[in-house]
Write an enzyme that holds these catalytic residues in place. Structure first.
Site, PDB file in Angstrom:
ATOM      1  CB  THR A  97      -0.924   0.021   1.240  1.00  0.00           C
ATOM      2  OG1 THR A  97      -1.673  -1.185   1.254  1.00  0.00           O
ATOM      3  CG2 THR A  97      -1.866   1.216   1.200  1.00  0.00           C
ATOM      4  CE  LYS A 172      -4.950  -1.598   1.312  1.00  0.00           C
ATOM      5  NZ  LYS A 172      -5.857  -2.500   2.029  1.00  0.00           N
ATOM      6  CE  LYS A 240       1.975   0.989   5.165  1.00  0.00           C
ATOM      7  NZ  LYS A 240       1.057   0.997   4.072  1.00  0.00           N
TER       8      LYS A 240
HETATM    9  P1  NAP Z   1       4.738  -6.440   7.662  1.00  0.00           P
HETATM   10  O1  NAP Z   1       4.376  -7.727   8.296  1.00  0.00           O
HETATM   11  O2  NAP Z   1       5.135  -5.307   8.531  1.00  0.00           O
HETATM   12  O3  NAP Z   1       5.896  -6.709   6.603  1.00  0.00           O
HETATM   13  C1  NAP Z   1       6.555  -5.640   5.976  1.00  0.00           C
HETATM   14  C2  NAP Z   1       7.595  -6.189   5.022  1.00  0.00           C
HETATM   15  O4  NAP Z   1       8.347  -5.080   4.471  1.00  0.00           O
HETATM   16  C3  NAP Z   1       8.625  -7.110   5.697  1.00  0.00           C
HETATM   17  O5  NAP Z   1       9.014  -8.106   4.784  1.00  0.00           O
HETATM   18  C4  NAP Z   1       9.782  -6.148   5.987  1.00  0.00           C
HETATM   19  O6  NAP Z   1      11.043  -6.787   6.107  1.00  0.00           O
HETATM   20  C5  NAP Z   1       9.743  -5.315   4.717  1.00  0.00           C
HETATM   21  N1  NAP Z   1      10.435  -4.038   4.881  1.00  0.00           N
HETATM   22  C6  NAP Z   1      10.048  -2.978   5.636  1.00  0.00           C
HETATM   23  N2  NAP Z   1      10.956  -1.969   5.543  1.00  0.00           N
HETATM   24  C7  NAP Z   1      11.937  -2.419   4.717  1.00  0.00           C
HETATM   25  C8  NAP Z   1      13.148  -1.851   4.231  1.00  0.00           C
HETATM   26  N3  NAP Z   1      13.515  -0.609   4.564  1.00  0.00           N
HETATM   27  N4  NAP Z   1      13.920  -2.607   3.412  1.00  0.00           N
HETATM   28  C9  NAP Z   1      13.543  -3.854   3.059  1.00  0.00           C
HETATM   29  N5  NAP Z   1      12.397  -4.461   3.476  1.00  0.00           N
HETATM   30  C10 NAP Z   1      11.617  -3.741   4.302  1.00  0.00           C
HETATM   31  O7  NAP Z   1       3.554  -5.881   6.732  1.00  0.00           O
HETATM   32  P2  NAP Z   1       2.292  -6.614   6.119  1.00  0.00           P
HETATM   33  O8  NAP Z   1       1.184  -6.578   7.118  1.00  0.00           O
HETATM   34  O9  NAP Z   1       2.689  -7.878   5.488  1.00  0.00           O
HETATM   35  O10 NAP Z   1       1.891  -5.511   5.013  1.00  0.00           O
HETATM   36  C11 NAP Z   1       2.616  -5.355   3.814  1.00  0.00           C
HETATM   37  C12 NAP Z   1       1.913  -4.297   2.968  1.00  0.00           C
HETATM   38  O11 NAP Z   1       0.554  -4.713   2.721  1.00  0.00           O
HETATM   39  C13 NAP Z   1       1.805  -2.921   3.625  1.00  0.00           C
HETATM   40  O12 NAP Z   1       1.880  -1.935   2.641  1.00  0.00           O
HETATM   41  C14 NAP Z   1       0.404  -2.945   4.244  1.00  0.00           C
HETATM   42  O13 NAP Z   1      -0.128  -1.644   4.392  1.00  0.00           O
HETATM   43  C15 NAP Z   1      -0.351  -3.745   3.201  1.00  0.00           C
HETATM   44  N6  NAP Z   1      -1.534  -4.473   3.700  1.00  0.00           N
HETATM   45  C16 NAP Z   1      -1.482  -5.137   4.888  1.00  0.00           C
HETATM   46  C17 NAP Z   1      -2.614  -5.821   5.324  1.00  0.00           C
HETATM   47  C18 NAP Z   1      -2.640  -6.562   6.640  1.00  0.00           C
HETATM   48  O14 NAP Z   1      -3.748  -6.881   7.077  1.00  0.00           O
HETATM   49  N7  NAP Z   1      -1.541  -6.843   7.287  1.00  0.00           N
HETATM   50  C19 NAP Z   1      -3.765  -5.838   4.539  1.00  0.00           C
HETATM   51  C20 NAP Z   1      -3.763  -5.183   3.315  1.00  0.00           C
HETATM   52  C21 NAP Z   1      -2.627  -4.500   2.905  1.00  0.00           C
HETATM   53  P3  NAP Z   1      11.521  -7.314   7.559  1.00  0.00           P
HETATM   54  O15 NAP Z   1      10.844  -8.629   7.734  1.00  0.00           O
HETATM   55  O16 NAP Z   1      12.998  -7.414   7.423  1.00  0.00           O
HETATM   56  O17 NAP Z   1      11.094  -6.282   8.572  1.00  0.00           O
END
Ligand code: NAP
Length: 287
Positions: A97, A172, A240
């Site tokens: 997102t 989104k 965010k």
């Molecule tokens: P998450 O569990 O926090 O995972 C974030 C990912 O991004 C991890 O693989 C993290 O790596 C990586 N990352 C963050 N900063 C980085 C950097 N500077 N360099 C390299 N890698 C980096 O997030 P998530 O819940 O899976 O969500 C991922 C995306 O989908 C986001 O944009 C979120 O808004 C969106 N989303 C989430 C949901 C939900 O329900 N969770 C639903 C819809 C959409 P590390 O493992 O090394 O930290």
């Protein structure tokens, strides 16, 4: 010959989404900044790349599921970044997102180097990601998106074409504004019910008995009853996203009074302890 898929970002969502690509029979290479998160996928048959560059050298289609623009930039840039490989002719599907303006710029900048960029954020959280029932909101070249549909449908139940580059991200943000509004509304109404001496369970039973019943409210029910918020959609991400919504409203010159309040409640500078909980923890701010 089947194309080789790359997946970068194995967090809450990416872990499950990559697993479903593998289950659908695609050849998959994964990369995650914190390498231990790739272990389960390696056991399930994925190849683990040591850098985004190495992944890009192996794969024709590369999916990103990262926190936001800063994380995408970190993966693309640098000596071992994705773009340090020859990516001409490849496709990048950014499912993170991010703000629509960022998606438009990325498509334009990388498009000039012969890279197809699709913005394809998702509606649905951890459980739909595990079940492969996400709703995928796609923006970019329509023909390319049609061709990618079988791959996208390994992670979701629907692909909804939104329009040119950036429109998946726009969709989104509109959806997440509604999500934030509904969650805060449920939290606030529950708070009123509790303050009036009503049992939380009884209030939520009334919500789900009538026209207000919806899957979101059902999913969050136990969190509100037990006052415990294991992260599915972390507070940090809603925070965010509300900042992106407010920026988008400013750029469009429109007024979104509730979004402004949500952007304050879902404060990105809140303590980590809150940011790491599910966004339903907005209820704990009302106490
Ligand atoms: P998450 O569990 O926090 O995972 C974030 C990912 O991004 C991890 O693989 C993290 O790596 C990586 N990352 C963050 N900063 C980085 C950097 N500077 N360099 C390299 N890698 C980096 O997030 P998530 O819940 O899976 O969500 C991922 C995306 O989908 C986001 O944009 C979120 O808004 C969106 N989303 C989430 C949901 C939900 O329900 N969770 C639903 C819809 C959409 P590390 O493992 O090394 O930290």
């Amino acid at each position: 010959m089947q194309q080789h898929i790359g997946f970068i970002g194995l967090g809450i969502m990416g872990q499950a989404m990559a697993g479903n690509i593998l289950k659908a029979g695609y050849e998959l290479t994964v990369y995650n900044r914190s390498s231990h998160k790739a272990a389960a996928l390696a056991t399930a048959g994925a190849t683990v790349a040591l850098s985004p560059k190495e992944l890009a050298e192996r794969c024709e289609i590369i999916i990103l599921m990262l926190t936001g623009p800063e994380a995408v930039d970190a993966i693309l840039g640098g000596g071992n970044g994705l773009l340090s490989a020859d990516c001409k002719g490849k496709t990048i599907i950014n499912m993170s997102t991010v703000p629509p303006a960022y998606s438009r710029e990325l498509a334009q900048q990388l498009g000039a180097h012969g890279i197809t960029v699709i913005d394809a954020p998702v509606s649905g959280s951890k459980i739909p990601a595990e079940l492969g029932t996400l709703v995928i909101l796609a923006g970019g070249d329509e023909t390319a998106i049609k061709q990618l549909e079988p791959l996208l449908l390994s992670m979701g139940s629907r692909v909804i074409y939104c329009g040119e580059a950036g429109t998946g991200s726009s969709m989104k943000l509109a959806i997440n504004l509604l999500l934030g509004t509904m969650m805060e509304g449920l939290a606030e109404a529950t708070h009123l019910a509790e303050a009036s001496g009503l049992a939380t369970e009884t209030f939520l039973e009334v919500v789900s008995a009538g026209a207000l019943a919806c899957p979101l409210f059902k999913i969050k029910e136990q969190m509100l009853i037990t006052d415990s918020y294991p992260p599915q959609f972390p507070f940090r991400h809603m925070a965010k996203d509300m900042q992106y919504v407010v920026e988008e409203a400013q750029q469009s010159g429109i007024s979104l009074p509730v979004a402004n309040q949500l952007a304050e409640l879902f404060d990105p500078n809140a303590p980590d302890e809150l940011l790491d909980r599910d966004f339903a923890a907005v209820k704990s701010l009302l106490k």
